[in-house]
Design a protein around this motif. Structure first.
Motif, PDB file in Angstrom:
ATOM      1  N   TYR A 120       4.466  13.024 -27.109  1.00  0.00           N
ATOM      2  CA  TYR A 120       3.582  13.905 -26.351  1.00  0.00           C
ATOM      3  C   TYR A 120       3.028  15.087 -27.133  1.00  0.00           C
ATOM      4  CZ  TYR A 120       7.436  17.233 -26.081  1.00  0.00           C
ATOM      5  OH  TYR A 120       8.433  18.122 -26.396  1.00  0.00           O
ATOM      6  N   ALA A 121       3.461  15.299 -28.379  1.00  0.00           N
ATOM      7  CA  ALA A 121       3.049  16.512 -29.082  1.00  0.00           C
ATOM      8  C   ALA A 121       3.261  16.395 -30.586  1.00  0.00           C
ATOM      9  CB  ALA A 121       3.848  17.703 -28.554  1.00  0.00           C
ATOM     10  N   VAL A 122       2.771  17.437 -31.282  1.00  0.00           N
ATOM     11  CA  VAL A 122       3.064  17.602 -32.701  1.00  0.00           C
ATOM     12  C   VAL A 122       3.515  19.041 -32.925  1.00  0.00           C
ATOM     13  CG1 VAL A 122       1.515  15.812 -33.591  1.00  0.00           C
ATOM     14  CG2 VAL A 122       0.656  18.147 -33.302  1.00  0.00           C
ATOM     15  N   SER A 123       4.356  19.197 -33.926  1.00  0.00           N
ATOM     16  CA  SER A 123       4.782  20.512 -34.370  1.00  0.00           C
ATOM     17  C   SER A 123       4.112  20.753 -35.710  1.00  0.00           C
ATOM     18  CB  SER A 123       6.300  20.548 -34.523  1.00  0.00           C
ATOM     19  OG  SER A 123       6.711  21.758 -35.106  1.00  0.00           O
ATOM     20  N   ILE A 124       3.508  21.916 -35.855  1.00  0.00           N
ATOM     21  CA  ILE A 124       2.836  22.241 -37.109  1.00  0.00           C
ATOM     22  C   ILE A 124       3.640  23.314 -37.826  1.00  0.00           C
ATOM     23  CG2 ILE A 124       0.746  23.150 -38.180  1.00  0.00           C
ATOM     24  CD1 ILE A 124      -0.819  21.949 -35.815  1.00  0.00           C
ATOM     25  N   ARG A 125       3.986  23.020 -39.070  1.00  0.00           N
ATOM     26  CA  ARG A 125       4.660  24.006 -39.907  1.00  0.00           C
ATOM     27  C   ARG A 125       3.617  24.573 -40.870  1.00  0.00           C
ATOM     28  NH1 ARG A 125       8.612  21.095 -41.844  1.00  0.00           N
ATOM     29  NH2 ARG A 125       7.636  20.565 -43.821  1.00  0.00           N
ATOM     30  N   TRP A 126       3.460  25.889 -40.804  1.00  0.00           N
ATOM     31  CA  TRP A 126       2.484  26.586 -41.628  1.00  0.00           C
ATOM     32  C   TRP A 126       3.158  27.070 -42.907  1.00  0.00           C
ATOM     33  CZ3 TRP A 126      -2.478  26.341 -39.943  1.00  0.00           C
ATOM     34  CH2 TRP A 126      -2.674  25.971 -38.617  1.00  0.00           C
ATOM     35  N   LYS A 127       2.389  27.233 -43.954  1.00  0.00           N
ATOM     36  CA  LYS A 127       2.961  27.602 -45.255  1.00  0.00           C
ATOM     37  C   LYS A 127       3.549  29.009 -45.290  1.00  0.00           C
ATOM     38  CE  LYS A 127       0.907  24.241 -48.223  1.00  0.00           C
ATOM     39  NZ  LYS A 127       0.246  23.948 -49.467  1.00  0.00           N
ATOM     40  N   ASP A 128       3.272  29.832 -44.288  1.00  0.00           N
ATOM     41  CA  ASP A 128       3.913  31.149 -44.231  1.00  0.00           C
ATOM     42  C   ASP A 128       5.268  31.084 -43.531  1.00  0.00           C
ATOM     43  OD1 ASP A 128       3.146  30.858 -41.560  1.00  0.00           O
ATOM     44  OD2 ASP A 128       2.268  32.860 -41.408  1.00  0.00           O
ATOM     45  N   GLY A 129       5.706  29.857 -43.168  1.00  0.00           N
ATOM     46  CA  GLY A 129       7.013  29.660 -42.552  1.00  0.00           C
ATOM     47  C   GLY A 129       6.995  29.540 -41.042  1.00  0.00           C
ATOM     48  N   HIS A 130       5.880  29.834 -40.402  1.00  0.00           N
ATOM     49  CA  HIS A 130       5.800  29.751 -38.941  1.00  0.00           C
ATOM     50  C   HIS A 130       5.849  28.284 -38.512  1.00  0.00           C
ATOM     51  CE1 HIS A 130       4.874  31.019 -34.897  1.00  0.00           C
ATOM     52  NE2 HIS A 130       3.890  30.146 -34.855  1.00  0.00           N
ATOM     53  N   ASP A 131       6.745  27.961 -37.574  1.00  0.00           N
ATOM     54  CA  ASP A 131       6.886  26.559 -37.166  1.00  0.00           C
ATOM     55  C   ASP A 131       7.346  26.393 -35.724  1.00  0.00           C
ATOM     56  OD1 ASP A 131       9.521  27.359 -37.306  1.00  0.00           O
ATOM     57  OD2 ASP A 131      10.155  25.758 -38.641  1.00  0.00           O
ATOM     58  N   THR A 132       7.155  27.390 -34.883  1.00  0.00           N
ATOM     59  CA  THR A 132       7.668  27.301 -33.513  1.00  0.00           C
ATOM     60  C   THR A 132       6.657  26.780 -32.502  1.00  0.00           C
ATOM     61  OG1 THR A 132       7.163  29.637 -33.167  1.00  0.00           O
ATOM     62  CG2 THR A 132       9.408  29.089 -33.856  1.00  0.00           C
ATOM     63  N   GLY A 133       5.421  26.557 -32.915  1.00  0.00           N
ATOM     64  CA  GLY A 133       4.407  26.070 -31.983  1.00  0.00           C
ATOM     65  C   GLY A 133       4.480  24.566 -31.808  1.00  0.00           C
ATOM     66  N   ILE A 134       4.588  24.135 -30.569  1.00  0.00           N
ATOM     67  CA  ILE A 134       4.525  22.706 -30.250  1.00  0.00           C
ATOM     68  C   ILE A 134       3.204  22.480 -29.521  1.00  0.00           C
ATOM     69  CG2 ILE A 134       5.525  20.808 -28.927  1.00  0.00           C
ATOM     70  CD1 ILE A 134       8.257  22.074 -29.444  1.00  0.00           C
ATOM     71  N   TYR A 135       2.317  21.768 -30.171  1.00  0.00           N
ATOM     72  CA  TYR A 135       0.990  21.496 -29.636  1.00  0.00           C
ATOM     73  C   TYR A 135       1.041  20.157 -28.893  1.00  0.00           C
ATOM     74  CZ  TYR A 135      -0.736  24.935 -33.111  1.00  0.00           C
ATOM     75  OH  TYR A 135      -0.966  26.051 -33.870  1.00  0.00           O
ATOM     76  N   THR A 136       1.065  20.196 -27.555  1.00  0.00           N
ATOM     77  CA  THR A 136       1.026  18.942 -26.806  1.00  0.00           C
ATOM     78  C   THR A 136      -0.318  18.278 -27.071  1.00  0.00           C
ATOM     79  OG1 THR A 136       0.091  19.899 -24.785  1.00  0.00           O
ATOM     80  CG2 THR A 136       2.528  19.853 -24.978  1.00  0.00           C
ATOM     81  N   PHE A 137      -0.369  16.964 -26.898  1.00  0.00           N
ATOM     82  CA  PHE A 137      -1.632  16.267 -27.095  1.00  0.00           C
ATOM     83  C   PHE A 137      -2.682  16.791 -26.114  1.00  0.00           C
ATOM     84  CE2 PHE A 137       1.013  12.443 -28.624  1.00  0.00           C
ATOM     85  CZ  PHE A 137       1.108  12.977 -29.887  1.00  0.00           C
TER      86      PHE A 137
END
Length: 106
Positions: free
Chosen positions: A74-91
């Motif tokens: 149902y979603a993807v998690s995006i890890r950004w190069k500044d270390g931020h990774d808590t956002g879960i983007y549902t489809f």
């Protein structure tokens, strides 16, 4: 609604193709600004609303994707190069912001 392909088409742009044939691009800056996590968008707990502070300047790697990982079906998690990774983007949410930014550019 499911994406069939998610790929960077250049250093600043992500393209998502969907099962129904819809295809659109979004700048990595707009994608990051749309991060749905509480740290970025705020949240309400016990009737109190947390509003995150707005960043005055961009941090190094803030608009660069390190990885995109599936979250269930149902979603993807995006890890950004500044270390931020808590956002879960549902489809559903990804499609919504893709359509929003596609209509903003027409």
């Amino acid at each position: 609604m499911f994406p069939t392909e998610i790929r960077k088409i250049n250093e600043n742009t992500l393209q998502i193709n969907w099962i129904d044939g819809f295809s659109s691009t979004i700048s990595l800056q707009n994608l990051r600004k749309s991060c749905p996590c509480a740290q970025c968008q705020g949240e309400e707990i016990g009737g109190r609303k947390y509003i995150p502070p707005k960043l005055e300047i961009a941090r190094q790697g803030m608009y660069e994707i390190d990885a995109v990982e599936p979250v269930g079906n149902y979603a993807v998690s995006i890890r950004w190069k500044d270390g931020h990774d808590t956002g879960i983007y549902t489809f559903e949410y990804l499609r919504e912001i893709m359509e929003k930014f596609a209509s903003d550019t027409k």
